[in-house]
Design a protein around this motif. Structure first.
Motif, PDB file in Angstrom:
ATOM      1  N   VAL A 138       0.835  -1.201   0.000  1.00  0.00           N
ATOM      2  CA  VAL A 138       0.000   0.000   0.000  1.00  0.00           C
ATOM      3  C   VAL A 138       0.867   1.247   0.000  1.00  0.00           C
ATOM      4  O   VAL A 138       0.627   2.202  -0.768  1.00  0.00           O
ATOM      5  CB  VAL A 138      -0.938  -0.003   1.227  1.00  0.00           C
ATOM      6  CG1 VAL A 138      -1.698   1.316   1.313  1.00  0.00           C
ATOM      7  CG2 VAL A 138      -1.922  -1.163   1.151  1.00  0.00           C
ATOM      8  N   LYS A 139       1.903   1.263   0.817  1.00  0.00           N
ATOM      9  CA  LYS A 139       2.787   2.431   0.873  1.00  0.00           C
ATOM     10  C   LYS A 139       3.599   2.559  -0.412  1.00  0.00           C
ATOM     11  O   LYS A 139       3.854   3.675  -0.888  1.00  0.00           O
ATOM     12  CB  LYS A 139       3.706   2.325   2.090  1.00  0.00           C
ATOM     13  CG  LYS A 139       2.955   2.344   3.411  1.00  0.00           C
ATOM     14  CD  LYS A 139       3.864   2.590   4.588  1.00  0.00           C
ATOM     15  CE  LYS A 139       4.815   1.447   4.828  1.00  0.00           C
ATOM     16  NZ  LYS A 139       5.629   1.656   6.047  1.00  0.00           N
TER      17      LYS A 139
ATOM     18  N   GLU B 173       1.429   4.115  -3.133  1.00  0.00           N
ATOM     19  CA  GLU B 173       1.229   5.540  -2.920  1.00  0.00           C
ATOM     20  C   GLU B 173       2.461   6.343  -3.327  1.00  0.00           C
ATOM     21  O   GLU B 173       2.354   7.423  -3.896  1.00  0.00           O
ATOM     22  CB  GLU B 173       0.907   5.813  -1.441  1.00  0.00           C
ATOM     23  CG  GLU B 173      -0.425   5.275  -0.981  1.00  0.00           C
ATOM     24  CD  GLU B 173      -1.587   6.121  -1.471  1.00  0.00           C
ATOM     25  OE1 GLU B 173      -1.346   7.067  -2.246  1.00  0.00           O
ATOM     26  OE2 GLU B 173      -2.730   5.837  -1.091  1.00  0.00           O
TER      27      GLU B 173
ATOM     28  N   THR C 107      -4.062  -2.853   5.410  1.00  0.00           N
ATOM     29  CA  THR C 107      -4.316  -1.774   4.451  1.00  0.00           C
ATOM     30  C   THR C 107      -4.807  -0.515   5.153  1.00  0.00           C
ATOM     31  O   THR C 107      -4.417   0.600   4.801  1.00  0.00           O
ATOM     32  CB  THR C 107      -5.353  -2.211   3.406  1.00  0.00           C
ATOM     33  OG1 THR C 107      -6.602  -2.478   4.055  1.00  0.00           O
ATOM     34  CG2 THR C 107      -4.890  -3.470   2.692  1.00  0.00           C
TER      35      THR C 107
ATOM     36  N   GLN D  11      -2.756   3.053   5.295  1.00  0.00           N
ATOM     37  CA  GLN D  11      -3.380   4.261   4.774  1.00  0.00           C
ATOM     38  C   GLN D  11      -3.462   5.340   5.828  1.00  0.00           C
ATOM     39  O   GLN D  11      -3.273   6.529   5.534  1.00  0.00           O
ATOM     40  CB  GLN D  11      -4.784   3.916   4.259  1.00  0.00           C
ATOM     41  CG  GLN D  11      -5.276   4.851   3.184  1.00  0.00           C
ATOM     42  CD  GLN D  11      -4.407   4.801   1.944  1.00  0.00           C
ATOM     43  OE1 GLN D  11      -3.799   3.780   1.646  1.00  0.00           O
ATOM     44  NE2 GLN D  11      -4.337   5.901   1.230  1.00  0.00           N
TER      45      GLN D  11
ATOM     46  N   ASP E  80      -3.934   9.557   4.476  1.00  0.00           N
ATOM     47  CA  ASP E  80      -4.825   9.642   3.315  1.00  0.00           C
ATOM     48  C   ASP E  80      -6.007   8.719   3.567  1.00  0.00           C
ATOM     49  O   ASP E  80      -5.878   7.502   3.468  1.00  0.00           O
ATOM     50  CB  ASP E  80      -4.082   9.227   2.050  1.00  0.00           C
ATOM     51  CG  ASP E  80      -4.953   9.395   0.814  1.00  0.00           C
ATOM     52  OD1 ASP E  80      -6.087   9.883   0.966  1.00  0.00           O
ATOM     53  OD2 ASP E  80      -4.504   9.043  -0.280  1.00  0.00           O
TER      54      ASP E  80
ATOM     55  N   PRO F 274      -7.415   2.859  -0.615  1.00  0.00           N
ATOM     56  CA  PRO F 274      -6.090   2.631  -1.198  1.00  0.00           C
ATOM     57  C   PRO F 274      -6.129   1.866  -2.507  1.00  0.00           C
ATOM     58  O   PRO F 274      -5.132   1.803  -3.212  1.00  0.00           O
ATOM     59  CB  PRO F 274      -5.367   1.823  -0.114  1.00  0.00           C
ATOM     60  CG  PRO F 274      -6.460   1.160   0.646  1.00  0.00           C
ATOM     61  CD  PRO F 274      -7.603   2.119   0.632  1.00  0.00           C
TER      62      PRO F 274
ATOM     63  N   SER G 219      -7.441   7.811  -6.130  1.00  0.00           N
ATOM     64  CA  SER G 219      -7.018   8.248  -4.810  1.00  0.00           C
ATOM     65  C   SER G 219      -6.015   9.387  -4.944  1.00  0.00           C
ATOM     66  O   SER G 219      -5.160   9.376  -5.812  1.00  0.00           O
ATOM     67  CB  SER G 219      -6.375   7.089  -4.046  1.00  0.00           C
ATOM     68  OG  SER G 219      -5.873   7.519  -2.807  1.00  0.00           O
TER      69      SER G 219
END
Length: 524
Positions: free
Chosen positions: A399-400, A403, A437, A441, A446, A450, A455
């Motif tokens: 997830v990171k 982003e 997750t 997030q 944010d 995700p 997004s």
């Protein structure tokens, strides 16, 4: 004191005032201090420059972090970034102990009283991890022998943290940091204060020829530092060093996993620059994981080794893989860390689509996609901690990664990351993995979905504290000087008001070409 200095009275007034006009004035004073601390920290110069004075800056930022709201978040972000990239200097030790005590105090006396997890708690554990990582490196150099009183002050907080760390078991990203703090303290306090330590006996490596001051390091760690040095110097001896490293790969199974974690951290730093190091890293972890799972699957009546600590190594490895995917020097290195070396099958299409079975599948690759397939196929409510923790770490870091790598130059890499996350969302119903997750997030500040294509991007100031970019390089550099620079390690005396520049040369010297190689973050 200047009118904008931070005092206890200011902190109390900032947190308790209900007058909006007065709060704006106090906020303006706090922002002035933020700007002053940014200059002292040298955030844009990797902690270098005549205007930089880290001990005072770390102390002031720690005070600012007590002001609730945006000032607290920005102060903790600044402190984390500084602890990540700052050099190792003996003069930093008093400030490091102050930060360590402050972080432990807030975790034990504030965070542990909450019935829910909050974002500041995550940042505090990440800062605590970096602080105790630095203290351990200073310990290996023999610099903590004059800081017994500082260690003694930490022990009540460490004992409290030991009793409340079970509350973090559902969150491996936090639990791993807490476990590292406790394990590091166990080794340091037992060595420096054997009669006063609150910890029990510490198992230390035997039959090893590599020595530091008062502590024996493993062959695995020594060879990983040697491999990193070969990569930095373009040495032709790299292949021989990697062969010897593979010979000592079984030391990764040693119960005292502190050296093993450092070894993987340093080898991962070398893998950002060299494909052979990446292959050795993945092979070592594959053999480690296969051995651990085969032992865990044996009958409980058999006498087998206890690998209850193995999840720490697996989770650390997932973070190292994510950092390689983001910060490796070439696109081939990033792609290999994500997909793997095997090109005979399209694992991207089959990932997370196979039916779950009680039979453990064969582990072929320890890339991100290979581990996702391995862990997702056997995860269940009663699965081993290594399985769900490894899966949690992969999703949390994915997830990171998604982003942070949304760049026009990395469209292909961004797409495959998004597709992988989308498949996890569609196929994985385990609450622990879904929790990964949400926490990732929240850490990125944010609140949007995700897995949505639309997004919003993460703010630039948040990106600086998501991953530790430089600490592994700093550690590898410091240990290489310790192991190979000189056989006579000189320990400076605390009584001296200042340390001579040549005496601290092996800790503070920085190589410009080395820094340039580390900073290659884009595909170009």
């Amino acid at each position: 004191r200047p009118s904008f200095s931070i005092t206890n009275e200011f902190i109390l007034k900032f947190n308790q005032t209900k007058n909006s006009t007065e709060h704006k004035k106090l906020l303006e004073v706090a922002r002035k201090n933020i700007l002053k601390c940014k200059r002292k920290l040298g955030l844009k110069t990797l902690g270098c420059g005549r205007h930089v004075y880290l001990p005072a800056a770390w102390t002031e930022v720690m005070y600012l972090a007590q002001c609730k709201g945006e000032i607290q978040d920005e102060a903790l972000n600044m402190l984390y970034a500084s602890l990540d990239h700052a050099c190792f200097d003996y003069d930093h030790l008093p400030a490091l102990f102050f930060v360590a005590e402050s972080v432990l105090h807030r975790l034990c006396c504030d965070a542990s009283l909450k019935t829910y997890l909050y974002s500041v708690e995550i940042k505090l554990t990440k800062i605590g991890y970096l602080v105790f990582l630095r203290l351990f490196i200073f310990f290996l150099h023999g610099y903590l022998e004059n800081f017994k009183q500082h260690l003694l002050r930490l022990q009540p907080y460490l004992l409290a943290l030991y009793f409340c760390n079970e509350s973090y078991q559902k969150y491996p990203n936090i639990f791993s940091n807490v476990q590292f703090i406790l394990k590091t303290s166990e080794v340091i306090c037992k060595r420096e204060m054997p009669s006063e330590s609150i910890f029990g006996p510490v198992k230390i490596y035997e039959n090893t020829d590599s020595y530091t001051v008062g502590y024996q390091v493993s062959h695995l760690l020594w060879h990983c530092v040697s491999a990193w040095s070969c990569v930095q110097n373009n040495s032709p001896q790299l292949n021989n060093v990697l062969k010897h490293l593979l010979f000592h790969k079984t030391e990764l199974l040693t119960n005292c996993w502190l050296d093993s974690g450092l070894a993987l951290l340093i080898l991962g730093e070398a893998a950002k620059l060299n494909m052979a190091c990446l292959k050795v890293l993945m092979d070592i972890v594959r053999d480690f994981l296969s051995t651990v799972m085969s032992v865990q699957n044996q009958n409980k009546s058999c006498k087998v080794d206890d690998f209850s600590w193995a999840w720490n190594i697996v989770y650390l490895y997932t973070t190292i893989l994510a950092e390689i995917c983001l910060f490796a020097a070439t696109s081939d290195l990033r792609k290999t860390a994500f997909v793997g070396f095997c090109k005979c099958k399209s694992s991207q299409k089959n990932i997370l689509l196979m039916e779950k079975s009680e039979k453990q599948p064969e582990l072929c690759e320890t890339s991100i996609l290979g581990l996702l397939e391995y862990f997702s196929s056997t995860i269940s409510d009663n699965c081993d901690q290594v399985i769900w923790t490894g899966y949690y770490g992969l999703v949390y870091n994915l997830v990171k990664m998604w982003e942070l790598q949304r760049d026009e130059e990395q469209d292909g890499f961004t797409n495959i990351t998004w597709q992988t996350l989308q498949k996890i969302k569609d196929n994985e119903k385990d609450a622990r993995i879904q929790n990964a997750t949400h926490i990732a997030q929240a850490e990125l500040n944010d609140p949007t979905d995700p897995f949505s294509r639309y997004s919003t991007k993460v703010l630039s100031n948040v990106q600086e504290e998501v991953f530790a970019k430089y600490i592994a390089w700093r550690i590898a550099s410091a240990l290489s000087k310790l192991f190979f620079y000189s056989t006579d390690v000189r320990i400076p005396s605390l009584k001296k008001s200042s340390i001579k520049r040549d005496q601290m040369k092996h800790l503070t010297t920085k190589s410009e070409p080395m820094k340039k190689r580390v900073l290659r973050f884009t595909v170009r």
